[in-house]
Design a protein around this motif. Structure first.
Motif, PDB file in Angstrom:
ATOM      1  N   MET A 238       0.816  -1.207   0.000  1.00  0.00           N
ATOM      2  CA  MET A 238       0.000   0.000   0.000  1.00  0.00           C
ATOM      3  C   MET A 238       0.855   1.266   0.000  1.00  0.00           C
ATOM      4  O   MET A 238       0.638   2.193  -0.766  1.00  0.00           O
ATOM      5  CB  MET A 238      -0.917   0.010   1.214  1.00  0.00           C
ATOM      6  N   PHE A 239       1.857   1.294   0.869  1.00  0.00           N
ATOM      7  CA  PHE A 239       2.682   2.485   0.948  1.00  0.00           C
ATOM      8  C   PHE A 239       3.624   2.614  -0.242  1.00  0.00           C
ATOM      9  O   PHE A 239       4.096   3.716  -0.540  1.00  0.00           O
ATOM     10  CB  PHE A 239       3.466   2.486   2.264  1.00  0.00           C
ATOM     11  N   LEU A 240       3.887   1.516  -0.930  1.00  0.00           N
ATOM     12  CA  LEU A 240       4.715   1.590  -2.127  1.00  0.00           C
ATOM     13  C   LEU A 240       4.012   2.393  -3.216  1.00  0.00           C
ATOM     14  O   LEU A 240       4.654   3.160  -3.948  1.00  0.00           O
ATOM     15  CB  LEU A 240       5.054   0.186  -2.628  1.00  0.00           C
ATOM     16  N   ASP A 241       2.703   2.232  -3.331  1.00  0.00           N
ATOM     17  CA  ASP A 241       1.950   3.010  -4.317  1.00  0.00           C
ATOM     18  C   ASP A 241       2.087   4.508  -4.054  1.00  0.00           C
ATOM     19  O   ASP A 241       2.267   5.310  -4.978  1.00  0.00           O
ATOM     20  CB  ASP A 241       0.460   2.627  -4.284  1.00  0.00           C
ATOM     21  N   VAL A 242       2.000   4.892  -2.777  1.00  0.00           N
ATOM     22  CA  VAL A 242       2.138   6.302  -2.417  1.00  0.00           C
ATOM     23  C   VAL A 242       3.554   6.787  -2.697  1.00  0.00           C
ATOM     24  O   VAL A 242       3.765   7.885  -3.222  1.00  0.00           O
ATOM     25  CB  VAL A 242       1.767   6.519  -0.936  1.00  0.00           C
ATOM     26  N   LEU A 243       4.547   5.980  -2.358  1.00  0.00           N
ATOM     27  CA  LEU A 243       5.944   6.331  -2.637  1.00  0.00           C
ATOM     28  C   LEU A 243       6.173   6.559  -4.127  1.00  0.00           C
ATOM     29  O   LEU A 243       6.813   7.552  -4.517  1.00  0.00           O
ATOM     30  CB  LEU A 243       6.859   5.210  -2.156  1.00  0.00           C
ATOM     31  N   ARG A 244       5.702   5.653  -4.953  1.00  0.00           N
ATOM     32  CA  ARG A 244       5.913   5.763  -6.398  1.00  0.00           C
ATOM     33  C   ARG A 244       5.284   7.034  -6.949  1.00  0.00           C
ATOM     34  O   ARG A 244       5.845   7.672  -7.848  1.00  0.00           O
ATOM     35  CB  ARG A 244       5.335   4.553  -7.126  1.00  0.00           C
ATOM     36  N   ARG A 245       4.157   7.401  -6.406  1.00  0.00           N
ATOM     37  CA  ARG A 245       3.423   8.547  -6.941  1.00  0.00           C
ATOM     38  C   ARG A 245       3.919   9.879  -6.374  1.00  0.00           C
ATOM     39  O   ARG A 245       4.006  10.874  -7.095  1.00  0.00           O
ATOM     40  CB  ARG A 245       1.930   8.361  -6.640  1.00  0.00           C
ATOM     41  N   ARG A 246       4.281   9.904  -5.086  1.00  0.00           N
ATOM     42  CA  ARG A 246       4.545  11.181  -4.426  1.00  0.00           C
ATOM     43  C   ARG A 246       6.035  11.469  -4.201  1.00  0.00           C
ATOM     44  O   ARG A 246       6.411  12.622  -4.009  1.00  0.00           O
ATOM     45  CB  ARG A 246       3.803  11.249  -3.083  1.00  0.00           C
ATOM     46  N   ASN A 247       6.882  10.437  -4.207  1.00  0.00           N
ATOM     47  CA  ASN A 247       8.315  10.680  -4.002  1.00  0.00           C
ATOM     48  C   ASN A 247       9.148   9.719  -4.844  1.00  0.00           C
ATOM     49  O   ASN A 247       9.996   8.984  -4.328  1.00  0.00           O
ATOM     50  CB  ASN A 247       8.663  10.541  -2.512  1.00  0.00           C
ATOM     51  N   PRO A 248       8.951   9.723  -6.160  1.00  0.00           N
ATOM     52  CA  PRO A 248       9.662   8.759  -7.010  1.00  0.00           C
ATOM     53  C   PRO A 248      11.170   8.966  -7.020  1.00  0.00           C
ATOM     54  O   PRO A 248      11.930   7.997  -7.157  1.00  0.00           O
ATOM     55  CB  PRO A 248       9.058   8.996  -8.401  1.00  0.00           C
ATOM     56  N   ASP A 249      11.635  10.206  -6.875  1.00  0.00           N
ATOM     57  CA  ASP A 249      13.074  10.448  -6.888  1.00  0.00           C
ATOM     58  C   ASP A 249      13.764   9.761  -5.710  1.00  0.00           C
ATOM     59  O   ASP A 249      14.945   9.391  -5.811  1.00  0.00           O
ATOM     60  CB  ASP A 249      13.364  11.948  -6.841  1.00  0.00           C
ATOM     61  N   PHE A 250      13.053   9.614  -4.616  1.00  0.00           N
ATOM     62  CA  PHE A 250      13.598   8.912  -3.459  1.00  0.00           C
ATOM     63  C   PHE A 250      13.863   7.454  -3.809  1.00  0.00           C
ATOM     64  O   PHE A 250      14.937   6.905  -3.512  1.00  0.00           O
ATOM     65  CB  PHE A 250      12.603   9.040  -2.305  1.00  0.00           C
ATOM     66  N   ILE A 251      12.912   6.813  -4.480  1.00  0.00           N
ATOM     67  CA  ILE A 251      13.070   5.409  -4.860  1.00  0.00           C
ATOM     68  C   ILE A 251      14.270   5.237  -5.780  1.00  0.00           C
ATOM     69  O   ILE A 251      15.135   4.371  -5.556  1.00  0.00           O
ATOM     70  CB  ILE A 251      11.792   4.884  -5.538  1.00  0.00           C
ATOM     71  N   THR A 252      14.342   6.055  -6.824  1.00  0.00           N
ATOM     72  CA  THR A 252      15.416   5.871  -7.798  1.00  0.00           C
ATOM     73  C   THR A 252      16.786   6.212  -7.187  1.00  0.00           C
ATOM     74  O   THR A 252      17.788   5.564  -7.499  1.00  0.00           O
ATOM     75  CB  THR A 252      15.168   6.713  -9.053  1.00  0.00           C
ATOM     76  N   ALA A 253      16.822   7.190  -6.300  1.00  0.00           N
ATOM     77  CA  ALA A 253      18.086   7.527  -5.645  1.00  0.00           C
ATOM     78  C   ALA A 253      18.552   6.378  -4.758  1.00  0.00           C
ATOM     79  O   ALA A 253      19.745   6.019  -4.754  1.00  0.00           O
ATOM     80  CB  ALA A 253      17.930   8.801  -4.824  1.00  0.00           C
TER      81      ALA A 253
ATOM     82  N   PRO B  85      17.744   1.742 -11.436  1.00  0.00           N
ATOM     83  CA  PRO B  85      16.720   2.577 -10.799  1.00  0.00           C
ATOM     84  C   PRO B  85      15.477   2.732 -11.678  1.00  0.00           C
ATOM     85  O   PRO B  85      15.586   3.025 -12.877  1.00  0.00           O
ATOM     86  CB  PRO B  85      17.418   3.922 -10.617  1.00  0.00           C
ATOM     87  N   THR B  86      14.313   2.531 -11.070  1.00  0.00           N
ATOM     88  CA  THR B  86      13.059   2.661 -11.801  1.00  0.00           C
ATOM     89  C   THR B  86      11.895   2.749 -10.823  1.00  0.00           C
ATOM     90  O   THR B  86      11.996   2.282  -9.687  1.00  0.00           O
ATOM     91  CB  THR B  86      12.836   1.472 -12.747  1.00  0.00           C
ATOM     92  N   THR B  87      10.815   3.351 -11.285  1.00  0.00           N
ATOM     93  CA  THR B  87       9.537   3.290 -10.559  1.00  0.00           C
ATOM     94  C   THR B  87       8.438   2.746 -11.476  1.00  0.00           C
ATOM     95  O   THR B  87       7.254   2.839 -11.148  1.00  0.00           O
ATOM     96  CB  THR B  87       9.127   4.679 -10.042  1.00  0.00           C
ATOM     97  N   ALA B  88       8.833   2.176 -12.595  1.00  0.00           N
ATOM     98  CA  ALA B  88       7.878   1.735 -13.606  1.00  0.00           C
ATOM     99  C   ALA B  88       6.981   0.615 -13.095  1.00  0.00           C
ATOM    100  O   ALA B  88       7.413  -0.248 -12.312  1.00  0.00           O
ATOM    101  CB  ALA B  88       8.618   1.271 -14.855  1.00  0.00           C
TER     102      ALA B  88
ATOM    103  N   ALA C  98      15.502  -4.660  -4.602  1.00  0.00           N
ATOM    104  CA  ALA C  98      14.068  -4.786  -4.312  1.00  0.00           C
ATOM    105  C   ALA C  98      13.678  -3.699  -3.331  1.00  0.00           C
ATOM    106  O   ALA C  98      14.299  -3.549  -2.276  1.00  0.00           O
ATOM    107  CB  ALA C  98      13.757  -6.163  -3.730  1.00  0.00           C
ATOM    108  N   VAL C  99      12.654  -2.924  -3.675  1.00  0.00           N
ATOM    109  CA  VAL C  99      12.196  -1.810  -2.849  1.00  0.00           C
ATOM    110  C   VAL C  99      10.752  -2.056  -2.425  1.00  0.00           C
ATOM    111  O   VAL C  99       9.881  -2.327  -3.262  1.00  0.00           O
ATOM    112  CB  VAL C  99      12.306  -0.465  -3.603  1.00  0.00           C
ATOM    113  N   PHE C 100      10.509  -1.944  -1.125  1.00  0.00           N
ATOM    114  CA  PHE C 100       9.183  -2.131  -0.540  1.00  0.00           C
ATOM    115  C   PHE C 100       8.739  -0.834   0.134  1.00  0.00           C
ATOM    116  O   PHE C 100       9.570  -0.029   0.574  1.00  0.00           O
ATOM    117  CB  PHE C 100       9.208  -3.232   0.529  1.00  0.00           C
ATOM    118  N   GLY C 101       7.443  -0.676   0.241  1.00  0.00           N
ATOM    119  CA  GLY C 101       6.880   0.445   0.984  1.00  0.00           C
ATOM    120  C   GLY C 101       6.136  -0.068   2.199  1.00  0.00           C
ATOM    121  O   GLY C 101       5.014  -0.557   2.072  1.00  0.00           O
ATOM    122  N   PHE C 102       6.749   0.017   3.376  1.00  0.00           N
ATOM    123  CA  PHE C 102       6.140  -0.468   4.615  1.00  0.00           C
ATOM    124  C   PHE C 102       5.844   0.699   5.550  1.00  0.00           C
ATOM    125  O   PHE C 102       6.537   1.716   5.536  1.00  0.00           O
ATOM    126  CB  PHE C 102       7.089  -1.421   5.368  1.00  0.00           C
ATOM    127  N   ARG C 103       4.857   0.510   6.388  1.00  0.00           N
ATOM    128  CA  ARG C 103       4.702   1.340   7.579  1.00  0.00           C
ATOM    129  C   ARG C 103       5.552   0.658   8.640  1.00  0.00           C
ATOM    130  O   ARG C 103       5.082  -0.138   9.431  1.00  0.00           O
ATOM    131  CB  ARG C 103       3.230   1.420   7.996  1.00  0.00           C
TER     132      ARG C 103
END
Length: 399
Positions: free
Chosen positions: A1-16, A318-321, A356-361
């Motif tokens: 769930m939080f991965l969806d928010v990360l991809r949409r609202r802070n994608p540069d964080f994921i790729t960095a 690096p990707t958020t695709a 592998a990148v996950f979005g957890f609380r």
């Protein structure tokens, strides 16, 4: 769930984060923090707290009491922490962040009270019973100071997580206040509970618990008895959009934790002012039976939501695709999370070494994951500031 928010609202964080991992700068099995976003989030929360006359303390356990996180929060204007236990208190103190509130949720062990009173010197110290009040007051008295004590209160119908119960009966608060004031080194300073707010799954909103009404009612009883200068500490599911409601209910203190990194339950269903600022990163180790096994150690999924399909971004670059998203099987809580299993079927299947990148609380403090603070993401110049364990202590990674 939080991965969806990360991809949409802070994608540069994921790729960095992925780029740093592929460059050998970030270890696998790490909670990674976007320190720029943390500072911005802290500034939002502090501004809103000031607007409503609330004292604000930062909770750090969810991100492993990271020292760079503490400094980022202070840069955003929140100068003091709430320590959920002595490990949090030690870590934030060592990071240069003063302890504003000690003893809630975890009470202070008997033989740690003197040192806590003398060295940490918290603004407030929560106690659940007369014995703990005496220990805190005695420690303060030996240190030549008076300790502000908060009484944890409870009433019939209040809500507590299992294992979090305890406190004084709210109906006895006047006698409790008098008894605390009679202690050498102690001063009755106010009341607290947890949780004051909770996410409601049916309405997808944050609602007050019965505990908040108990705080309001008890604070009024104290005022009627002439005790007007009291603190009302009301933690739980704290984001900036909820501070007005806390102040209206009579709270004087708030304690954001997940709100500082944009991962309260409400952040999943609404775009709130705070940006997501934490992710969990690991790497694929090996393949077996159509699964890519990624290294574990930090797979704690906070059970605020019913079970849901877990996905990760898995890629050698690096990707958020969306086409990099893979379904993941996480070991059950009863098992040791040495690995999680990623679907490795179909085209572009995962390979050893992929990130592998996950979005957890997350609750990094109950895991054996690294915690990594990264600055400069907002300016396009990411830099690893700290690599620490879940006690906020530096790790000499890779050895």
């Amino acid at each position: 769930m939080f991965l969806d928010v990360l991809r949409r609202r802070n994608p540069d964080f994921i790729t960095a984060a992925m780029a740093l991992h592929q460059a050998g700068r970030i270890p696998a099995n790490a909670y990674v923090l976007d320190l720029d976003a943390v500072t911005a989030n802290a500034r939002v929360l502090k501004t809103e707290a000031d607007r409503h006359g609330l004292t604000i303390y930062a909770m750090t356990k969810q991100v492993g009491r990271s020292s760079s996180f503490c400094r980022a929060v202070m840069a955003g204007g929140i100068e003091k922490s709430v320590a959920v236990d002595m490990a949090c208190a030690r870590a934030t103190h060592n990071a240069g962040m003063q302890v504003g509130h000690l003893g809630h949720l975890s009470q202070i062990a008997r033989h740690e009270a003197d040192a806590a009173a003398a060295v940490l010197r918290p603004d407030y110290w929560t106690v659940f019973n007369e014995t703990k009040a005496q220990e805190a007051a005695s420690g303060a008295n030996k240190a030549g100071r008076i300790q502000n004590l908060l009484a944890r209160i409870k009433a019939e119908g209040d809500t507590f997580y299992r294992g979090h119960e305890g406190g004084f009966d709210a109906e006895d608060i006047l006698a409790v206040a008098d008894a605390i004031d009679a202690l050498d080194g102690g001063r009755f300073a106010g009341i607290t509970t947890f949780p004051a707010l909770l996410f409601d799954h049916s309405s997808r909103k944050v609602k007050p618990t019965p505990n908040l009404a108990t705080l309001t009612r008890t604070a009024e009883a104290l005022r009627r008895a002439g005790r007007t200068d009291i603190a009302v500490n009301a933690p739980g599911t704290t984001s900036s959009v909820l501070l007005a409601a806390l102040a209206e209910a009579g709270a004087t203190q708030c304690e954001p934790g997940n709100g500082l990194h944009g991962t309260t339950a409400l952040h999943v269903v609404e775009d709130l002012p705070e940006l997501p600022a934490v992710l969990y990163l690991t790497e694929v180790s090996h393949l077996s039976g159509g699964k890519a096994y990624c290294l574990g150690g930090g797979f704690y999924i906070d059970p605020i939501f019913p079970d849901y399909p877990v996905k990760a971004i898995v890629s050698p670059e690096p990707t958020t695709a969306a086409d990099a998203l893979r379904e993941v099987e996480i070991p059950p809580p009863a098992a040791i999370d040495y690995y999680a299993m990623i679907d490795a079927t179909g085209p572009a299947a995962s390979r050893p070494g992929d990130t592998a990148v996950f979005g957890f609380r997350g609750q990094a403090f109950v895991t054996r994951a690294y915690v990594v603070g990264v600055s400069g993401i907002s300016t396009g110049d990411p830099k690893v500031e700290t690599i620490e364990n879940s006690f906020g202590q530096p790790e000499a990674w890779p050895l």
